[in-house]
Design a protein around this motif. Structure first.
Motif, PDB file in Angstrom:
ATOM      1  N   SER A 314      65.827 -16.911  28.061  1.00 25.56           N
ATOM      2  CA  SER A 314      64.437 -17.358  28.200  1.00 25.56           C
ATOM      3  C   SER A 314      63.655 -17.120  26.917  1.00 25.56           C
ATOM      4  CB  SER A 314      63.767 -16.616  29.361  1.00 25.56           C
ATOM      5  OG  SER A 314      64.432 -16.863  30.580  1.00 25.56           O
ATOM      6  N   ARG A 315      63.900 -15.975  26.299  1.00 24.42           N
ATOM      7  CA  ARG A 315      63.240 -15.665  25.031  1.00 24.42           C
ATOM      8  C   ARG A 315      63.565 -16.709  23.979  1.00 24.42           C
ATOM      9  NH1 ARG A 315      65.230 -13.082  20.475  1.00 24.42           N
ATOM     10  NH2 ARG A 315      63.697 -11.958  19.197  1.00 24.42           N
ATOM     11  N   SER A 316      64.827 -17.072  23.877  1.00 22.45           N
ATOM     12  CA  SER A 316      65.236 -18.070  22.893  1.00 22.45           C
ATOM     13  C   SER A 316      64.544 -19.408  23.143  1.00 22.45           C
ATOM     14  CB  SER A 316      66.758 -18.254  22.926  1.00 22.45           C
ATOM     15  OG  SER A 316      67.417 -17.081  22.504  1.00 22.45           O
ATOM     16  N   PRO A 391      65.190 -18.770  32.791  1.00 21.70           N
ATOM     17  CA  PRO A 391      65.197 -19.884  31.837  1.00 21.70           C
ATOM     18  C   PRO A 391      64.688 -21.204  32.403  1.00 21.70           C
ATOM     19  CG  PRO A 391      67.250 -18.639  31.717  1.00 21.70           C
ATOM     20  CD  PRO A 391      66.504 -18.115  32.895  1.00 21.70           C
ATOM     21  N   GLU A 392      65.049 -21.535  33.641  1.00 16.89           N
ATOM     22  CA  GLU A 392      64.654 -22.826  34.192  1.00 16.89           C
ATOM     23  C   GLU A 392      63.141 -22.932  34.313  1.00 16.89           C
ATOM     24  OE1 GLU A 392      66.950 -20.823  35.490  1.00 16.89           O
ATOM     25  OE2 GLU A 392      68.752 -21.958  34.942  1.00 16.89           O
ATOM     26  N   ARG A 393      62.509 -21.878  34.801  1.00 12.13           N
ATOM     27  CA  ARG A 393      61.047 -21.920  34.954  1.00 12.13           C
ATOM     28  C   ARG A 393      60.355 -21.860  33.595  1.00 12.13           C
ATOM     29  NH1 ARG A 393      59.640 -24.535  38.814  1.00 12.13           N
ATOM     30  NH2 ARG A 393      57.757 -23.391  39.430  1.00 12.13           N
ATOM     31  N   VAL A 394      60.929 -21.119  32.672  1.00 11.78           N
ATOM     32  CA  VAL A 394      60.354 -21.074  31.328  1.00 11.78           C
ATOM     33  C   VAL A 394      60.423 -22.454  30.677  1.00 11.78           C
ATOM     34  CG1 VAL A 394      60.701 -20.178  28.990  1.00 11.78           C
ATOM     35  CG2 VAL A 394      60.716 -18.617  30.945  1.00 11.78           C
ATOM     36  N   VAL A 398      57.197 -24.704  29.401  1.00  9.04           N
ATOM     37  CA  VAL A 398      57.021 -25.243  28.047  1.00  9.04           C
ATOM     38  C   VAL A 398      56.731 -26.734  28.107  1.00  9.04           C
ATOM     39  CG1 VAL A 398      58.212 -25.746  25.883  1.00  9.04           C
ATOM     40  CG2 VAL A 398      58.368 -23.464  26.900  1.00  9.04           C
ATOM     41  N   THR A 399      57.464 -27.465  28.942  1.00  2.06           N
ATOM     42  CA  THR A 399      57.221 -28.904  29.100  1.00  2.06           C
ATOM     43  C   THR A 399      55.784 -29.171  29.529  1.00  2.06           C
ATOM     44  OG1 THR A 399      59.541 -29.322  29.649  1.00  2.06           O
ATOM     45  CG2 THR A 399      57.926 -30.973  30.354  1.00  2.06           C
ATOM     46  N   ARG A 400      55.318 -28.401  30.491  1.00  7.18           N
ATOM     47  CA  ARG A 400      53.953 -28.615  30.993  1.00  7.18           C
ATOM     48  C   ARG A 400      52.901 -28.215  29.960  1.00  7.18           C
ATOM     49  NH1 ARG A 400      53.897 -26.640  37.357  1.00  7.18           N
ATOM     50  NH2 ARG A 400      55.910 -27.538  37.977  1.00  7.18           N
ATOM     51  N   ILE A 401      53.141 -27.121  29.233  1.00 12.49           N
ATOM     52  CA  ILE A 401      52.175 -26.690  28.219  1.00 12.49           C
ATOM     53  C   ILE A 401      52.053 -27.739  27.117  1.00 12.49           C
ATOM     54  CG2 ILE A 401      51.709 -24.981  26.425  1.00 12.49           C
ATOM     55  CD1 ILE A 401      53.028 -22.886  28.276  1.00 12.49           C
ATOM     56  N   LEU A 402      53.185 -28.278  26.686  1.00 16.90           N
ATOM     57  CA  LEU A 402      53.140 -29.322  25.664  1.00 16.90           C
ATOM     58  C   LEU A 402      52.388 -30.549  26.166  1.00 16.90           C
ATOM     59  CD1 LEU A 402      56.792 -29.050  24.289  1.00 16.90           C
ATOM     60  CD2 LEU A 402      54.686 -28.483  23.061  1.00 16.90           C
TER      61      LEU A 402
END
Length: 408
Positions: A314-316, A391-394, A398-402
């Motif tokens: 998730s960090r990566s 990872p899946e939720r992260v 990211v998709t939603r934030i972008l």
């Protein structure tokens, strides 16, 4: 007769609310309305307790045995297990009499602050940092001195900062440090922790080391060359037996709601903490104590280590997304499961991190935390994202934030 004065809250209770909890309430509101909310606000591993611990808890409840009061500082088998953990991870000789089992790390902090400091004592904490240090100390009457820990020192305190604090404010009775730290994820390496411990010894300052995120360390290049097993973190008791070490089952083992932690206590504080614990909480949760003994078994360690590998994935994902997010400076995130970053150009459109977080939650149902909890001076510019959700939720966040940033 004197005029009647209506009851009022005490002045010591006037501490800021923890915005994470307020945001969690908003998350529940949106979920109740049918929204699919991606919550990156709480430091709560999604996997929960290791299976062997959960099964032990089920057996305890099924037998309905051992659920009465326990000794104020915890049951002997669990204190022995914690002591053995320090031999296993750090090569330290710790006895069960050195261990106090507490109602979460939060309970350990309250007991330690009460036992170690009087009202008016000057205690240093790091900024940015976990707000409960500052707020609990303030509620107990301590004089809190904040150390401005920025990017120049990778968000870590230094002896030079402590010298400056003493010059500006006077002698320090205590110092609270954390590594890995919340919200920055920065790690105190052994030499750095040794230097802080040495400064505290020289100046008669009580060191309190919050090591709740030990075991969740992603990258410490200076230490990777040592060889051997996985690096877990540096413990203050490797350098100073007058320090207090705080830890918990909440993060590495994923047992947040079990409300079970511990402290390693120097001998001069042990009796005071025992007396305080018996008065304030009687004992830690009994069922959780009996089950938590299983946290120190090979199966539990192995399952927790697999969760740490998921945190690293998730960090990566988050670090790889930073160029596209076009934020400002981010903390290293060497450990724990947080990314702490300046919003950069996003502030031009939204004005503050608080407003950015509010709009993001309403528009895209992604919950993150503004930095105001962690840094009253510059937190209006920063956000903390917890990647403990997996990872899946992260990736979805990211998709939603972008998408949000492209429209706002």
């Amino acid at each position: 007769m004197p005029p009647h004065l209506p009851p009022r809250p005490s002045a010591r209770s006037a501490v800021p609310p923890f915005r994470v909890m307020e945001i969690l309430a908003d998350v529940e509101r949106l979920r109740a309305a049918g929204r699919d909310v991606v919550s990156l606000c709480a430091g709560e591993p999604s996997g929960g307790a290791p299976g062997v611990v959960a099964r032990a808890a089920a057996r305890v409840h099924e037998r309905n045995e051992g659920l009465g009061y326990t000794p104020a500082l915890g049951i002997e088998p669990l204190r022995r297990a914690v002591a053995g953990h320090y031999a296993r991870w750090y090569g330290l000789d710790v006895g069960p009499e050195d261990v106090a089992i507490t109602t979460g790390a939060s309970g350990a902090l309250v007991l330690t602050f009460l036992a170690a400091f009087d009202a008016g004592d000057r205690v240093a904490v790091c900024r940015p940092g976990y707000p409960a240090y500052r707020n609990t100390l303030a509620a107990l009457g301590a004089d809190v001195v904040e150390l401005d820990c920025g990017a120049a020192t990778r968000f870590r305190p230094t002896p030079r900062m402590l010298d400056a604090a003493v010059a500006a404010h006077g002698p320090l009775r205590g110092l609270v440090v954390a590594g890995p730290a919340n919200p920055t994820g920065t790690v105190l390496e052994p030499a750095e922790l040794a230097a802080l411990a040495g400064w505290c010894t020289e100046h008669g300052t009580r060191l309190i080391s919050d090591e709740i995120y030990h075991g969740i360390v992603h990258t410490v290049p200076q230490l990777d060359r040592r060889g051997g097993g996985r690096y877990r973190g540096a413990s203050a008791w490797e350098h100073d037996r007058d320090a207090v070490v705080i830890s918990s089952f909440s993060k590495y083992w994923g047992m947040t709601g079990w409300r079970l932690g511990w402290a390693l206590l120097p001998r001069d504080l042990a009796a005071a903490v025992d007396a305080l614990a018996g008065n304030l909480s009687l004992c830690p949760p009994a069922a959780a104590q009996h089950a938590a003994v299983e946290a120190f078994t090979p199966d539990a360690y192995a399952e927790a280590d697999r969760a740490v590998e998921e945190f690293a994935r998730s960090r990566s994902l988050l670090l790889d997304a930073l160029p596209a997010l076009r934020w400002g400076e981010a903390a290293p995130a060497d450990g724990a499961f947080y990314l702490y970053a300046d919003l950069g150009e996003q502030l031009e459109r939204h004005g503050s991190s608080l407003e950015w977080c509010r709009r993001l939650l309403e528009a895209e149902a992604v919950a993150v935390v503004p930095g105001l909890d962690f840094d009253a001076a510059r937190g209006h510019r920063t956000v903390r994202l917890s990647f403990a959700a997996g990872p899946e939720r992260v990736e979805e966040a990211v998709t939603r934030i972008l998408r949000f940033q492209s429209r706002s």
